[in-house]
Design a protein around this motif. Structure first.
Motif, PDB file in Angstrom:
ATOM      1  N   UNK A 529       0.834  -1.205   0.000  1.00 31.78           N
ATOM      2  CA  UNK A 529       0.000   0.000   0.000  1.00 31.78           C
ATOM      3  C   UNK A 529       0.867   1.253   0.000  1.00 31.78           C
ATOM      4  N   UNK A 530       1.917   1.276   0.785  1.00 34.45           N
ATOM      5  CA  UNK A 530       2.803   2.449   0.801  1.00 34.45           C
ATOM      6  C   UNK A 530       3.507   2.598  -0.550  1.00 34.45           C
ATOM      7  N   UNK A 531       3.855   1.476  -1.168  1.00 29.70           N
ATOM      8  CA  UNK A 531       4.452   1.538  -2.506  1.00 29.70           C
ATOM      9  C   UNK A 531       3.463   2.127  -3.500  1.00 29.70           C
ATOM     10  N   UNK A 532       2.182   1.732  -3.374  1.00 26.86           N
ATOM     11  CA  UNK A 532       1.149   2.306  -4.259  1.00 26.86           C
ATOM     12  C   UNK A 532       1.043   3.811  -4.046  1.00 26.86           C
ATOM     13  N   UNK A 533       1.110   4.247  -2.815  1.00 24.22           N
ATOM     14  CA  UNK A 533       1.024   5.672  -2.513  1.00 24.22           C
ATOM     15  C   UNK A 533       2.216   6.429  -3.091  1.00 24.22           C
ATOM     16  N   UNK A 534       3.368   5.727  -3.192  1.00 28.97           N
ATOM     17  CA  UNK A 534       4.571   6.363  -3.742  1.00 28.97           C
ATOM     18  C   UNK A 534       4.541   6.438  -5.254  1.00 28.97           C
ATOM     19  N   UNK A 535       4.043   5.365  -5.913  1.00 27.18           N
ATOM     20  CA  UNK A 535       4.192   5.296  -7.369  1.00 27.18           C
ATOM     21  C   UNK A 535       2.892   5.450  -8.134  1.00 27.18           C
ATOM     22  N   UNK A 536       1.758   5.277  -7.491  1.00 30.13           N
ATOM     23  CA  UNK A 536       0.499   5.372  -8.205  1.00 30.13           C
ATOM     24  C   UNK A 536      -0.015   3.991  -8.582  1.00 30.13           C
ATOM     25  N   UNK A 537      -0.789   3.934  -9.687  1.00 24.14           N
ATOM     26  CA  UNK A 537      -1.453   2.684 -10.075  1.00 24.14           C
ATOM     27  C   UNK A 537      -0.455   1.575 -10.375  1.00 24.14           C
ATOM     28  N   UNK A 538       0.663   1.903 -11.040  1.00 21.47           N
ATOM     29  CA  UNK A 538       1.684   0.908 -11.408  1.00 21.47           C
ATOM     30  C   UNK A 538       2.755   0.877 -10.330  1.00 21.47           C
ATOM     31  N   UNK A 539       2.746  -0.183  -9.532  1.00 22.00           N
ATOM     32  CA  UNK A 539       3.709  -0.290  -8.432  1.00 22.00           C
ATOM     33  C   UNK A 539       5.016  -0.844  -8.981  1.00 22.00           C
ATOM     34  N   UNK A 540       6.060  -0.091  -8.788  1.00 21.83           N
ATOM     35  CA  UNK A 540       7.371  -0.475  -9.317  1.00 21.83           C
ATOM     36  C   UNK A 540       8.240  -1.069  -8.218  1.00 21.83           C
ATOM     37  N   UNK A 541       9.307  -1.725  -8.655  1.00 20.36           N
ATOM     38  CA  UNK A 541      10.260  -2.276  -7.696  1.00 20.36           C
ATOM     39  C   UNK A 541      10.896  -1.165  -6.877  1.00 20.36           C
ATOM     40  N   UNK A 542      11.163  -0.027  -7.540  1.00 22.17           N
ATOM     41  CA  UNK A 542      11.747   1.101  -6.829  1.00 22.17           C
ATOM     42  C   UNK A 542      10.792   1.588  -5.735  1.00 22.17           C
ATOM     43  N   UNK A 543       9.480   1.600  -6.058  1.00 24.55           N
ATOM     44  CA  UNK A 543       8.501   2.040  -5.065  1.00 24.55           C
ATOM     45  C   UNK A 543       8.472   1.086  -3.882  1.00 24.55           C
ATOM     46  N   UNK A 544       8.557  -0.210  -4.177  1.00 23.96           N
ATOM     47  CA  UNK A 544       8.557  -1.188  -3.075  1.00 23.96           C
ATOM     48  C   UNK A 544       9.811  -1.013  -2.212  1.00 23.96           C
ATOM     49  N   UNK A 545      10.927  -0.772  -2.862  1.00 23.85           N
ATOM     50  CA  UNK A 545      12.164  -0.572  -2.108  1.00 23.85           C
ATOM     51  C   UNK A 545      12.075   0.681  -1.251  1.00 23.85           C
ATOM     52  N   UNK A 546      11.525   1.740  -1.830  1.00 24.08           N
ATOM     53  CA  UNK A 546      11.374   2.984  -1.068  1.00 24.08           C
ATOM     54  C   UNK A 546      10.407   2.783   0.095  1.00 24.08           C
ATOM     55  N   UNK A 547       9.346   2.038  -0.141  1.00 28.36           N
ATOM     56  CA  UNK A 547       8.403   1.746   0.944  1.00 28.36           C
ATOM     57  C   UNK A 547       9.097   0.981   2.057  1.00 28.36           C
ATOM     58  N   UNK A 548       9.915   0.023   1.684  1.00 28.29           N
ATOM     59  CA  UNK A 548      10.649  -0.756   2.683  1.00 28.29           C
ATOM     60  C   UNK A 548      11.556   0.142   3.509  1.00 28.29           C
ATOM     61  N   UNK A 549      12.222   1.094   2.839  1.00 27.45           N
ATOM     62  CA  UNK A 549      13.119   1.997   3.560  1.00 27.45           C
ATOM     63  C   UNK A 549      12.330   2.891   4.523  1.00 27.45           C
ATOM     64  N   UNK A 550      11.163   3.369   4.066  1.00 24.17           N
ATOM     65  CA  UNK A 550      10.341   4.196   4.948  1.00 24.17           C
ATOM     66  C   UNK A 550       9.912   3.432   6.196  1.00 24.17           C
ATOM     67  N   UNK A 551       9.524   2.192   6.002  1.00 25.71           N
ATOM     68  CA  UNK A 551       9.088   1.380   7.140  1.00 25.71           C
ATOM     69  C   UNK A 551      10.235   1.060   8.084  1.00 25.71           C
ATOM     70  N   UNK A 552      11.405   0.848   7.517  1.00 25.77           N
ATOM     71  CA  UNK A 552      12.560   0.491   8.340  1.00 25.77           C
ATOM     72  C   UNK A 552      13.060   1.670   9.162  1.00 25.77           C
ATOM     73  N   UNK A 553      12.903   2.856   8.639  1.00 28.30           N
ATOM     74  CA  UNK A 553      13.455   4.035   9.333  1.00 28.30           C
ATOM     75  C   UNK A 553      12.507   4.570  10.404  1.00 28.30           C
ATOM     76  N   UNK A 554      11.312   4.027  10.486  1.00 23.10           N
ATOM     77  CA  UNK A 554      10.346   4.554  11.453  1.00 23.10           C
ATOM     78  C   UNK A 554      10.544   3.886  12.816  1.00 23.10           C
TER      79      UNK A 554
END
Length: 554
Positions: A529-554
């Motif tokens: 879901x966070x990856x979708x919020x980052x990239x829009x309708x097409x969820x990319x690998x970069x978006x998933x990676x960025x989502x993972x980083x956001x979750x890890x840093x919290x």
């Protein structure tokens, strides 16, 4: 704290049961998924206007049930329930249920006990604060600003309240005393005349009965006087019966020895003379008892008439006239004493008014110092929220003369200036939607631990911002969540990543039937879901990676 929300047949929501934990919970979803419906449902449970348009098409009624943890001792919610006669046992959760009919009308229940919508609104405000772009309650309502400032500054308000109560009580005593003295003064002339009249007359308790009895006796004597005179003539006159009996006895005495019968006759005459003598004595006693002086009788009748006339005049019984005179004498004395008492009461009022003003001025000084600290605390929060050009100021100004109350003599209001050189004005009149939400967040952070509802809901507080500002918003929401339950509807992945819990609001269709549902996300679903919020309708690998980083840093 809100623990559960159950919704039935509200617009697109057919059946929904949600559970909430403490800390920060985020709700996300695409635009139009139904986030507003969820908040409208909760608002309905908290006393918002019941609109039949909320009822799902084809259904007879809609219902919303919100459950809250048992509030602690002294919580405003418990006071409201107790004051309105609703029974809630210690440690018992509060369950609010609201029903809305499709053909109009609604009903509300608190722990299955019927209640009014007005009580529901008061209770809802004590349990939940909802902050959105059109919110006109909570921090935007100036009526609550003084209470918030006092809590922030730990201002000493109890002393002022006690001093104000003592002052008002002294004033009430003075007003009552003045009314009594004025009433007595209006009656001064009447009382003086009445006391003089009664004192001259000198009535005594029991006097009426005594006069009436004596008059009756004298009147009886007057009526029997002639008869008694005739009786006296018959008995005691020169030719009266007693004289004749004595004459007869003397003759018999000379001849009684001639025959025994004469002796017996003489003895009978002697007995008759003895009885006649007793009758003569009784006649004298009766004449004395029934004797009367016409002048005395006239005076007695006059006093009895006057006594009864005075009683009718003063509307009391004749025997009460003496007590009435004594009471009037006391009332006259109280006029003089009352005037002396007024001076003492006026001095007491003045002293208590001075004590109140001293306490109120000390409270005003505390508020001014607290306002400076609050302004500084809010200012520290503005720059990270991209409000560095704005300024916040807590206005503490004196009320008009005579408007002081138990809370002191100050008017308190939070104001802002959004641009350099712009005048300060109330929050709601100056800030745009996004700015307003961020100002509220800054205030809530500065006022953390200073009262208010246990549950705070922020509706799209991050609208129109991103990047570092969104991260700053998420950070402050997380800080608030350390002391409050926070629910936030967000479009920002930076905010969503800070949540302890994450719910996805989504809309689905089956033929012509559209439904809104809410799904609690697990760790992998949350990353998607966070990856979708980052990239829009097409969820990319970069978006998933960025989502993972956001979750890890919290």
């Amino acid at each position: 704290m809100l623990t559960a929300l159950s919704i039935r047949n509200v617009v697109l929501i057919e059946a929904l049961d949600l559970e909430f934990g403490d800390g920060l919970s985020v709700l996300t979803g695409e635009t139009g998924a139904g986030k507003s419906i969820l908040l409208d449902s909760l608002g309905l449970a908290l006393g918002a206007r019941a609109d039949s348009g909320l009822v799902r098409s084809g259904e007879a009624q809609a219902s919303v049930t919100a459950t809250f943890d048992a509030p602690g001792v002294g919580h405003r919610a418990l006071e409201l329930l107790t004051d309105n006669g609703l029974e809630v046992e210690a440690g018992e959760p509060i369950m609010i249920r609201r029903l809305v009919k499709a053909d109009g009308g609604s009903r509300a229940f608190i722990n299955d006990q019927p209640c009014s919508a007005a009580l529901l609104r008061e209770l809802g405000a004590a349990l939940v604060e909802i902050h959105g772009q059109h919110d006109d309650r909570g921090l935007l309502n100036p009526r609550g600003h003084r209470i918030l400032l006092d809590a922030f500054g730990a201002c000493e308000t109890a002393t002022v309240a006690v001093a104000h109560g003592a002052w008002r009580a002294a004033e009430e005593r003075l007003i009552a005393a003045r009314a009594g003295v004025e009433e007595a003064a209006r009656d001064r002339d009447y009382l003086t005349h009445a006391v003089e009249e009664l004192s001259r007359f000198a009535p005594e308790a029991g006097e009426e009965a005594m006069l009436a009895a004596e008059r009756a006796t004298m009147q009886k004597g007057a009526r029997l006087a002639d008869d008694l005179s005739v009786v006296a003539d018959c008995l005691t006159g020169s030719d009266g019966g007693i004289a004749r009996l004595r004459q007869a006895a003397r003759r018999l005495d000379r001849i009684a020895g001639e025959h025994p019968v004469l002796t017996l006759l003489l003895e009978a005459l002697d007995r008759a003379l003895i009885e006649a003598g007793e009758a003569e004595d009784r006649l004298g006693e009766a004449a004395e008892a029934l004797s009367f002086d016409p002048a005395r009788l006239d005076a007695m009748e006059t006093r009895l008439f006057d006594l009864r006339g005075l009683a009718r005049k003063h509307q009391v019984q004749p025997d009460d006239l003496a007590a009435l005179r004594d009471d009037m004498v006391g009332r006259l004395a109280s006029i003089e004493g009352g005037e002396a008492e007024l001076a003492a009461l006026e001095a007491d009022v003045a002293a208590k008014a001075r004590a109140y003003r001293v306490a109120a001025q000390a409270l005003s000084a505390q508020r001014l110092a607290a306002a400076e600290r609050l302004d500084a605390a809010v200012a520290a929060e503005l720059a990270p929220l991209k409000l560095d050009a704005a300024r916040f100021r807590t206005v503490v100004e004196p009320l008009e003369e005579g408007q002081g109350a138990a809370h002191g003599v100050d008017r308190v209001e939070f104001t802002i200036s959004t641009n350099p050189g712009a005048p300060f004005a109330p929050l709601v009149k100056v800030a745009s939607g996004g700015e307003l939400s961020r100002f509220i967040l800054a205030l809530k952070v500065a006022l953390a631990q200073q009262g208010g509802a246990d549950t705070l809901i922020f509706d799209e507080i991050d609208r129109g911002v991103g990047g570092a500002v969104a991260s700053a918003i998420g950070d402050r929401l997380a800080r608030l969540a350390q002391s409050n339950q926070i629910l936030v509807v967000t479009h920002s992945p930076q905010v969503a990543a800070r949540g302890a819990g994450h719910m996805l609001i989504a809309k689905s269709s089956e033929g012509t039937v559209t439904r809104t549902g809410v799904h609690a996300l697990d760790a992998s679903e949350r990353r998607e879901e966070i990856a979708r919020m980052l990239s829009g309708a097409q969820i990319t690998a970069e978006a998933r990676a960025q989502a993972e980083r956001l979750l890890e840093t919290q």
